[in-house]
Write a protein that holds these residues in place. Sequence first.
Motif, PDB file in Angstrom:
ATOM      1  N   ARG A  41     105.807  71.558  75.913  1.00  0.00           N
ATOM      2  CA  ARG A  41     105.302  72.722  75.547  1.00  0.00           C
ATOM      3  C   ARG A  41     104.780  73.632  76.714  1.00  0.00           C
ATOM      4  O   ARG A  41     105.028  74.964  76.612  1.00  0.00           O
TER       5      ARG A  41
ATOM      6  N   THR B  14     106.498  77.518  77.529  1.00  0.00           N
ATOM      7  CA  THR B  14     105.624  78.858  78.305  1.00  0.00           C
ATOM      8  C   THR B  14     106.211  79.115  79.211  1.00  0.00           C
ATOM      9  O   THR B  14     106.257  80.670  79.506  1.00  0.00           O
TER      10      THR B  14
ATOM     11  N   ASN C 153     100.100  70.959  67.367  1.00  0.00           N
ATOM     12  CA  ASN C 153     100.817  72.112  66.675  1.00  0.00           C
ATOM     13  C   ASN C 153     100.538  73.446  67.051  1.00  0.00           C
ATOM     14  O   ASN C 153     100.173  73.745  68.156  1.00  0.00           O
ATOM     15  N   ASN C 154     101.510  74.506  66.603  1.00  0.00           N
ATOM     16  CA  ASN C 154     101.413  75.709  67.041  1.00  0.00           C
ATOM     17  C   ASN C 154     100.416  76.984  66.415  1.00  0.00           C
ATOM     18  O   ASN C 154     100.427  77.947  66.500  1.00  0.00           O
TER      19      ASN C 154
END
Length: 422
Positions: free
Chosen positions: A25, A29, A234-235
């Motif tokens: 993750r 980014t 989760n997003n």
Amino acid sequence: MSLIVQKYGGSSVADAESIKRVAKRIVETRKAGNEVVVVVSAMGDTTDELMDLANEVVPMPSGRELDMLLTAGERISMALLAMAIKGLGVEARSYTGSQAGMLTDAQHGSARIVDVTPGRVRAALDSGAVAIVAGFQGFNRGTGDITTLGRGGSDTTAVALAAALDADVCEIYTDVDGVFTTDPRMVPAARKIDTITSEEMLELAAAGAKVLYIRAVEYARRHGVTLHVRSSFNNNEGTLVINPADGESNVEEPLIAGVAADLSQAKITVVGVPDIPGKAAQIFTTVARAGANIDMIVQNVSAAATGRTDISFTLPKTDGPGTIAALEAARADIAFETLQYDDQIGKLSLVGAGMRTNAGVSAQLFTALFEAGINIEMISTSEIRISVVTRADTIAAAVRVVHTAFGLDSEEKAVVHGGTGR
Ligand code: ADP
Ligand code: ASP
Ligand code: MG
């Protein structure tokens, strides 16, 4: 290019798999063109386990050594996370609190940040690397010792770095989808809040909603840091903590923001205190010298026949033994009769900015508790909060009925993605 501070709590880095997931993750980014500073907590329940270990060795561990021990937890997770990110082909470097310039006062176990000098973090970013910083820890220049900021303090590390680096946003990644109307671990009907004012968030955090550490919320408000609380699993969009004074929101606020429960407090009753001027001052001076952070205070009407009264107050259970000892030592001086210690209490708080202009909220709260057969032992209020003390074993039921009574229940069941709730 944005500068993003991401804080990952213990449940988000509980094992090797989770660390790899979080690393992915972070890499995404970074690859999206952002500068990324990561603040990480100790893996899973490491801090609690280290604390248990210390208490097995000695009942009251030294503050300095306890901080040495506990900061090891974040040192493990920061190094592992940096390795995982490098493994994905992105440069990353980990820093302890002192390397990252988190300067604090010398108060072991609850140090306050006095300055943040993140020169090495800035240099890492300038070289294109991701900077990983150990949460919850700092360094005192006077003593030369390592300190910790208090349990849950990694949130504060993240906010302080975001402020010092002038970050665009500070993202707090945790095991639930954001800030809910109450603890989703306790009440599955809890509803996720999209935006909450910092004022309400401060009250909820102070009342026991540990999803954000109160000092982090305070710091963010003072320094204008935007907080986004969200899940690392989760997003989904999480919860934005906003400051309406900055013109970020002018919508009319809902009556109630949420309900919080706190089972970490105990109650001390000083029985048979002479009802004459100066006694409350003597008692609370003694309590303050013992270092206790008191919350509610209730003084009973004195019995005319005896000229004596009882004074009760609540305080963190961890401050209980020290405070009892200090009061016992001052018994002859204060001239009270006995002390009672009760650690089976729970506190429920209802928080909402809309309360300020709505008179019926207390009545509705007390009625809901009455109808559920729950006895109220103490009451305290602020402008936007009402708190009641009840028996500890009725707290979960109390939160549920109050949540329902104020129309906060959601149709959807809240999801808790990880963590043990410890
Ligand atoms: P982290 O390890 O990520 O710092 P914490 O355990 O400190 O996570 O905080 C997240 C937990 O806070 C959730 O798992 C939830 O049980 C608890 N919690 C308490 N009140 C709330 C609330 N109002 N909204 C969301 N979570 C809450
Ligand atoms: N690891 C520390 C704790 O458990 C700090 C934090 O996680 O915020 O309290
Ligand atoms: Mg936390």
